[in-house]
Design an enzyme around this catalytic site. Sequence first.
Site, PDB file in Angstrom:
ATOM      1  N   ARG A  55      53.429  40.502  37.276  1.00  0.00           N
ATOM      2  CA  ARG A  55      52.735  39.941  38.437  1.00  0.00           C
ATOM      3  C   ARG A  55      51.894  38.706  38.112  1.00  0.00           C
ATOM      4  O   ARG A  55      51.392  38.556  37.011  1.00  0.00           O
ATOM      5  CB  ARG A  55      51.929  41.010  39.163  1.00  0.00           C
ATOM      6  CG  ARG A  55      50.791  41.583  38.390  1.00  0.00           C
ATOM      7  CD  ARG A  55      50.175  42.755  39.155  1.00  0.00           C
ATOM      8  NE  ARG A  55      49.009  43.255  38.474  1.00  0.00           N
ATOM      9  CZ  ARG A  55      48.262  44.261  38.907  1.00  0.00           C
ATOM     10  NH1 ARG A  55      48.572  44.877  40.038  1.00  0.00           N
ATOM     11  NH2 ARG A  55      47.212  44.654  38.224  1.00  0.00           N
ATOM     12  N   LYS A  71      48.005  49.032  45.545  1.00  0.00           N
ATOM     13  CA  LYS A  71      46.811  49.234  46.391  1.00  0.00           C
ATOM     14  C   LYS A  71      46.356  47.921  47.016  1.00  0.00           C
ATOM     15  O   LYS A  71      46.061  47.864  48.205  1.00  0.00           O
ATOM     16  CB  LYS A  71      45.650  49.825  45.550  1.00  0.00           C
ATOM     17  CG  LYS A  71      45.959  51.150  44.879  1.00  0.00           C
ATOM     18  CD  LYS A  71      44.734  51.728  44.171  1.00  0.00           C
ATOM     19  CE  LYS A  71      44.234  50.912  43.007  1.00  0.00           C
ATOM     20  NZ  LYS A  71      45.157  50.839  41.851  1.00  0.00           N
ATOM     21  N   ARG A 103      44.528  50.968  30.529  1.00  0.00           N
ATOM     22  CA  ARG A 103      44.165  51.135  31.941  1.00  0.00           C
ATOM     23  C   ARG A 103      44.864  52.356  32.539  1.00  0.00           C
ATOM     24  O   ARG A 103      44.279  53.096  33.335  1.00  0.00           O
ATOM     25  CB  ARG A 103      44.519  49.869  32.728  1.00  0.00           C
ATOM     26  CG  ARG A 103      43.593  48.703  32.370  1.00  0.00           C
ATOM     27  CD  ARG A 103      44.137  47.369  32.830  1.00  0.00           C
ATOM     28  NE  ARG A 103      44.267  47.277  34.264  1.00  0.00           N
ATOM     29  CZ  ARG A 103      45.101  46.442  34.884  1.00  0.00           C
ATOM     30  NH1 ARG A 103      45.877  45.632  34.181  1.00  0.00           N
ATOM     31  NH2 ARG A 103      45.156  46.424  36.195  1.00  0.00           N
ATOM     32  N   ARG A 117      46.570  37.806  35.334  1.00  0.00           N
ATOM     33  CA  ARG A 117      45.347  38.483  34.907  1.00  0.00           C
ATOM     34  C   ARG A 117      45.413  38.767  33.415  1.00  0.00           C
ATOM     35  O   ARG A 117      46.417  39.270  32.923  1.00  0.00           O
ATOM     36  CB  ARG A 117      45.180  39.796  35.681  1.00  0.00           C
ATOM     37  CG  ARG A 117      44.624  39.580  37.066  1.00  0.00           C
ATOM     38  CD  ARG A 117      44.635  40.833  37.881  1.00  0.00           C
ATOM     39  NE  ARG A 117      44.070  41.996  37.192  1.00  0.00           N
ATOM     40  CZ  ARG A 117      43.877  43.164  37.770  1.00  0.00           C
ATOM     41  NH1 ARG A 117      44.201  43.317  39.051  1.00  0.00           N
ATOM     42  NH2 ARG A 117      43.366  44.175  37.104  1.00  0.00           N
ATOM     43  N   ARG A 150      36.694  55.411  41.083  1.00  0.00           N
ATOM     44  CA  ARG A 150      37.615  55.628  39.969  1.00  0.00           C
ATOM     45  C   ARG A 150      37.178  56.806  39.107  1.00  0.00           C
ATOM     46  O   ARG A 150      37.839  57.121  38.117  1.00  0.00           O
ATOM     47  CB  ARG A 150      37.676  54.380  39.098  1.00  0.00           C
ATOM     48  CG  ARG A 150      38.920  53.509  39.337  1.00  0.00           C
ATOM     49  CD  ARG A 150      38.787  52.292  38.453  1.00  0.00           C
ATOM     50  NE  ARG A 150      39.994  51.583  38.166  1.00  0.00           N
ATOM     51  CZ  ARG A 150      40.405  50.513  38.833  1.00  0.00           C
ATOM     52  NH1 ARG A 150      39.759  50.082  39.880  1.00  0.00           N
ATOM     53  NH2 ARG A 150      41.490  49.871  38.450  1.00  0.00           N
TER      54      ARG A 150
HETATM   55  P1  AMP Z   1      41.654  46.444  39.333  1.00  0.00           P
HETATM   56  O1  AMP Z   1      41.713  45.038  39.828  1.00  0.00           O
HETATM   57  O2  AMP Z   1      41.320  47.423  40.430  1.00  0.00           O
HETATM   58  O3  AMP Z   1      42.874  46.844  38.540  1.00  0.00           O
HETATM   59  O4  AMP Z   1      40.407  46.520  38.312  1.00  0.00           O
HETATM   60  C1  AMP Z   1      40.400  45.754  37.120  1.00  0.00           C
HETATM   61  C2  AMP Z   1      39.415  46.338  36.126  1.00  0.00           C
HETATM   62  O5  AMP Z   1      38.092  46.315  36.684  1.00  0.00           O
HETATM   63  C3  AMP Z   1      39.648  47.787  35.761  1.00  0.00           C
HETATM   64  O6  AMP Z   1      40.611  47.929  34.720  1.00  0.00           O
HETATM   65  C4  AMP Z   1      38.242  48.222  35.305  1.00  0.00           C
HETATM   66  O7  AMP Z   1      37.954  47.727  34.015  1.00  0.00           O
HETATM   67  C5  AMP Z   1      37.357  47.474  36.295  1.00  0.00           C
HETATM   68  N1  AMP Z   1      37.078  48.276  37.507  1.00  0.00           N
HETATM   69  C6  AMP Z   1      37.472  47.995  38.791  1.00  0.00           C
HETATM   70  N2  AMP Z   1      37.025  48.926  39.646  1.00  0.00           N
HETATM   71  C7  AMP Z   1      36.344  49.822  38.896  1.00  0.00           C
HETATM   72  C8  AMP Z   1      35.650  51.035  39.183  1.00  0.00           C
HETATM   73  N3  AMP Z   1      35.601  51.531  40.444  1.00  0.00           N
HETATM   74  N4  AMP Z   1      35.063  51.701  38.167  1.00  0.00           N
HETATM   75  C9  AMP Z   1      35.110  51.233  36.902  1.00  0.00           C
HETATM   76  N5  AMP Z   1      35.741  50.101  36.552  1.00  0.00           N
HETATM   77  C10 AMP Z   1      36.355  49.399  37.529  1.00  0.00           C
END
Ligand code: AMP
Length: 218
Positions: A127, A13, A172, A161, A88
Amino acid sequence: MRLILLGPPGAGKGTQAKRLEDGRGLVQLSTGDMLRAAVASGSATGRRAGEIMARGGLVPDDVMVGLIRDRVAAPDCARGFVLDGFPRTVGQAEALDRMLAGAGAALDRVIEMRVDGAEMVVRIAGRFSCAGCGAGYHDRFRPPERPGACDACGGSEFSRRADDEAGTVAARLEAYRARTAPLLPYYRERGMLASVDGMAPIDEVARQIAAVLDGVGA
Ligand code: AMP
Protein backbone atom coordinates in the site's frame (compact mmCIF):
# COMPACT_ATOMS: atom_id res chain seq x y z
CA MET A 1 -24.24 6.45 15.52
CA ARG A 2 -21.00 5.62 17.35
CA LEU A 3 -19.00 2.79 15.89
CA ILE A 4 -15.74 0.96 16.25
CA LEU A 5 -14.07 -0.87 13.36
CA LEU A 6 -11.93 -3.63 14.80
CA GLY A 7 -9.38 -5.73 12.95
CA PRO A 8 -5.65 -6.24 12.44
CA PRO A 9 -3.44 -3.84 10.47
CA GLY A 10 -4.33 -4.11 6.79
CA ALA A 11 -7.92 -5.29 7.40
CA GLY A 12 -9.29 -2.23 5.61
CA LYS A 13 -10.51 -0.23 8.61
CA GLY A 14 -9.30 3.08 7.18
CA THR A 15 -10.86 2.44 3.78
CA GLN A 16 -14.24 1.54 5.26
CA ALA A 17 -14.14 4.34 7.86
CA LYS A 18 -13.58 6.83 5.04
CA ARG A 19 -16.60 5.41 3.19
CA LEU A 20 -18.75 5.77 6.30
CA GLU A 21 -17.59 9.36 6.64
CA ASP A 22 -18.45 10.14 3.00
CA GLY A 23 -21.66 8.11 2.92
CA ARG A 24 -23.20 8.59 6.36
CA GLY A 25 -21.56 11.75 7.65
CA LEU A 26 -19.83 9.95 10.51
CA VAL A 27 -16.53 11.51 11.57
CA GLN A 28 -13.57 9.19 11.00
CA LEU A 29 -11.37 9.12 14.09
CA SER A 30 -8.12 7.39 13.15
CA THR A 31 -5.66 7.31 16.03
CA GLY A 32 -2.91 6.23 13.61
CA ASP A 33 -3.49 9.41 11.57
CA MET A 34 -3.57 11.50 14.77
CA LEU A 35 -0.27 10.01 15.89
CA ARG A 36 1.35 10.49 12.47
CA ALA A 37 0.27 14.16 12.61
CA ALA A 38 1.81 14.43 16.11
CA VAL A 39 5.05 12.86 14.82
CA ALA A 40 5.13 15.30 11.87
CA SER A 41 4.57 18.25 14.21
CA GLY A 42 7.58 17.25 16.33
CA SER A 43 5.57 17.60 19.58
CA ALA A 44 6.66 15.80 22.76
CA THR A 45 3.84 13.26 22.25
CA GLY A 46 4.92 12.81 18.65
CA ARG A 47 8.53 12.14 19.57
CA ARG A 48 7.54 9.59 22.20
CA ALA A 49 5.01 7.89 19.93
CA GLY A 50 7.17 7.91 16.80
CA GLU A 51 9.81 5.69 18.28
CA ILE A 52 7.19 3.14 19.45
CA MET A 53 5.37 3.17 16.10
CA ALA A 54 8.63 2.63 14.21
CA ARG A 55 9.09 -0.71 15.96
CA GLY A 56 5.45 -1.75 15.63
CA GLY A 57 4.58 -1.43 19.33
CA LEU A 58 1.55 0.13 20.96
CA VAL A 59 1.64 3.66 22.33
CA PRO A 60 0.73 3.65 26.08
CA ASP A 61 -2.94 3.75 27.00
CA ASP A 62 -2.71 7.06 28.91
CA VAL A 63 -1.32 8.84 25.84
CA MET A 64 -3.98 7.32 23.58
CA VAL A 65 -6.86 8.07 25.93
CA GLY A 66 -5.65 11.67 26.25
CA LEU A 67 -5.52 11.94 22.46
CA ILE A 68 -9.02 10.62 21.84
CA ARG A 69 -10.84 12.22 24.79
CA ASP A 70 -11.10 15.70 23.30
CA ARG A 71 -11.97 14.38 19.86
CA VAL A 72 -14.99 12.27 20.85
CA ALA A 73 -16.38 15.23 22.82
CA ALA A 74 -15.84 17.76 19.99
CA PRO A 75 -19.00 19.28 18.43
CA ASP A 76 -18.42 17.71 14.99
CA CYS A 77 -18.67 14.26 16.60
CA ALA A 78 -22.15 14.92 17.98
CA ARG A 79 -23.68 13.46 14.81
CA GLY A 80 -21.62 10.29 15.22
CA PHE A 81 -18.17 8.88 14.65
CA VAL A 82 -16.34 5.80 13.53
CA LEU A 83 -13.24 4.85 15.48
CA ASP A 84 -10.49 3.36 13.33
CA GLY A 85 -7.53 2.04 15.33
CA PHE A 86 -8.94 2.73 18.81
CA PRO A 87 -9.37 1.02 21.21
CA ARG A 88 -6.46 -1.37 20.82
CA THR A 89 -6.33 -2.71 24.39
CA VAL A 90 -8.91 -3.66 27.01
CA GLY A 91 -7.68 -0.71 29.11
CA GLN A 92 -8.49 1.66 26.23
CA ALA A 93 -11.92 0.05 25.77
CA GLU A 94 -12.72 0.53 29.46
CA ALA A 95 -11.57 4.16 29.31
CA LEU A 96 -13.75 4.72 26.24
CA ASP A 97 -16.79 3.25 28.01
CA ARG A 98 -16.20 5.62 30.94
CA MET A 99 -15.65 8.62 28.66
CA LEU A 100 -18.89 8.01 26.76
CA ALA A 101 -20.90 7.23 29.90
CA GLY A 102 -19.65 10.52 31.39
CA ALA A 103 -21.09 12.31 28.36
CA GLY A 104 -24.39 10.39 28.61
CA ALA A 105 -23.56 8.46 25.44
CA ALA A 106 -22.76 4.88 24.46
CA LEU A 107 -21.41 2.87 21.56
CA ASP A 108 -23.91 1.56 19.04
CA ARG A 109 -21.85 -1.18 17.41
CA VAL A 110 -18.41 -2.75 17.16
CA ILE A 111 -17.71 -4.28 13.76
CA GLU A 112 -15.02 -6.90 13.47
CA MET A 113 -13.34 -7.14 10.07
CA ARG A 114 -12.37 -10.80 9.82
CA VAL A 115 -9.23 -11.45 7.77
CA ASP A 116 -6.56 -14.03 7.13
CA GLY A 117 -3.20 -13.27 8.82
CA ALA A 118 -0.96 -14.26 5.90
CA GLU A 119 -2.90 -12.11 3.45
CA MET A 120 -2.44 -9.10 5.71
CA VAL A 121 1.29 -9.02 5.05
CA VAL A 122 0.64 -8.85 1.25
CA ARG A 123 -1.98 -6.16 1.68
CA ILE A 124 0.15 -3.98 3.90
CA ALA A 125 3.39 -4.39 1.96
CA GLY A 126 1.76 -3.10 -1.26
CA ARG A 127 0.00 0.00 0.00
CA PHE A 128 0.95 3.60 -0.67
CA SER A 129 -0.73 6.98 -0.84
CA CYS A 130 -0.60 10.24 -2.73
CA ALA A 131 1.69 12.67 -0.91
CA GLY A 132 -0.49 15.55 -2.09
CA CYS A 133 -4.06 14.55 -1.26
CA GLY A 134 -3.68 11.34 0.73
CA ALA A 135 -5.66 9.11 -1.70
CA GLY A 136 -4.84 5.46 -0.96
CA TYR A 137 -3.50 2.94 -3.50
CA HIS A 138 -2.12 -0.58 -3.63
CA ASP A 139 0.50 -2.05 -5.99
CA ARG A 140 -1.67 -5.06 -6.74
CA PHE A 141 -5.26 -4.33 -5.77
CA ARG A 142 -5.65 -0.65 -6.59
CA PRO A 143 -2.91 0.90 -8.73
CA PRO A 144 -3.52 4.44 -10.09
CA GLU A 145 -5.33 4.36 -13.47
CA ARG A 146 -2.41 6.18 -15.08
CA PRO A 147 0.89 4.88 -13.66
CA GLY A 148 2.68 7.52 -11.62
CA ALA A 149 -0.26 9.95 -11.41
CA CYS A 150 -2.83 10.22 -8.62
CA ASP A 151 -6.39 9.57 -9.89
CA ALA A 152 -7.79 12.15 -7.48
CA CYS A 153 -5.45 15.14 -7.81
CA GLY A 154 -2.99 14.28 -10.61
CA GLY A 155 -0.04 14.53 -8.18
CA SER A 156 3.08 12.51 -8.96
CA GLU A 157 4.56 12.16 -5.45
CA PHE A 158 3.61 9.06 -3.48
CA SER A 159 4.63 7.84 -0.05
CA ARG A 160 4.69 4.59 1.87
CA ARG A 161 4.32 4.33 5.63
CA ALA A 162 7.63 3.57 7.30
CA ASP A 163 5.93 1.01 9.54
CA ASP A 164 4.57 -0.93 6.53
CA GLU A 165 7.99 -2.52 6.03
CA ALA A 166 7.94 -6.33 6.54
CA GLY A 167 9.81 -6.56 9.89
CA THR A 168 7.57 -3.95 11.51
CA VAL A 169 4.41 -5.50 10.10
CA ALA A 170 5.20 -8.76 11.93
CA ALA A 171 5.46 -6.83 15.23
CA ARG A 172 2.21 -4.97 14.54
CA LEU A 173 0.36 -8.22 13.80
CA GLU A 174 1.73 -9.73 17.01
CA ALA A 175 0.61 -6.66 18.99
CA TYR A 176 -2.86 -7.16 17.51
CA ARG A 177 -2.94 -10.84 18.46
CA ALA A 178 -1.71 -10.33 22.00
CA ARG A 179 -3.31 -7.04 23.02
CA THR A 180 -6.18 -6.15 20.66
CA ALA A 181 -7.82 -9.50 19.88
CA PRO A 182 -9.03 -9.75 23.55
CA LEU A 183 -11.42 -6.92 22.64
CA LEU A 184 -13.46 -9.40 20.61
CA PRO A 185 -14.73 -11.31 23.66
CA TYR A 186 -14.94 -7.99 25.58
CA TYR A 187 -17.48 -6.58 23.11
CA ARG A 188 -19.14 -9.93 22.35
CA GLU A 189 -20.02 -10.33 26.04
CA ARG A 190 -21.59 -6.87 25.97
CA GLY A 191 -23.73 -7.78 22.93
CA MET A 192 -21.98 -5.12 20.80
CA LEU A 193 -20.06 -7.23 18.31
CA ALA A 194 -20.93 -7.88 14.66
CA SER A 195 -18.57 -9.43 12.08
CA VAL A 196 -18.02 -8.84 8.39
CA ASP A 197 -15.80 -10.64 5.91
CA GLY A 198 -12.79 -8.33 5.55
CA MET A 199 -11.37 -10.53 2.77
CA ALA A 200 -14.24 -9.65 0.41
CA PRO A 201 -13.86 -6.89 -2.23
CA ILE A 202 -14.12 -3.34 -0.83
CA ASP A 203 -17.68 -2.75 -2.10
CA GLU A 204 -18.88 -6.05 -0.65
CA VAL A 205 -17.35 -5.27 2.76
CA ALA A 206 -19.07 -1.86 2.63
CA ARG A 207 -22.36 -3.62 1.82
CA GLN A 208 -21.99 -5.98 4.79
CA ILE A 209 -21.21 -3.05 7.10
CA ALA A 210 -24.26 -1.18 5.79
CA ALA A 211 -26.42 -4.23 6.52
CA VAL A 212 -25.14 -4.29 10.13
CA LEU A 213 -25.81 -0.57 10.55
CA ASP A 214 -29.27 -0.75 9.00
CA GLY A 215 -29.98 -3.47 11.53
CA VAL A 216 -29.29 -1.02 14.39
CA GLY A 217 -31.46 1.65 12.80
CA ALA A 218 -28.70 3.99 11.63
P1 AMP B 1 -2.58 2.47 12.37
O1 AMP B 1 -2.50 3.60 11.41
O2 AMP B 1 -3.95 2.35 13.00
O3 AMP B 1 -2.10 1.16 11.80
O4 AMP B 1 -1.59 2.82 13.59
C1 AMP B 1 -0.20 2.96 13.38
C2 AMP B 1 0.56 2.80 14.68
O5 AMP B 1 0.15 3.82 15.60
C3 AMP B 1 0.32 1.50 15.42
O6 AMP B 1 1.15 0.45 14.94
C4 AMP B 1 0.66 1.89 16.86
O7 AMP B 1 2.06 1.97 17.04
C5 AMP B 1 0.10 3.31 16.94
N1 AMP B 1 -1.30 3.33 17.40
C6 AMP B 1 -2.40 3.73 16.68
N2 AMP B 1 -3.52 3.64 17.42
C7 AMP B 1 -3.13 3.16 18.62
C8 AMP B 1 -3.81 2.82 19.82
N3 AMP B 1 -5.16 2.94 19.92
N4 AMP B 1 -3.10 2.36 20.87
C9 AMP B 1 -1.76 2.22 20.80
N5 AMP B 1 -1.04 2.52 19.70
C10 AMP B 1 -1.71 2.98 18.62
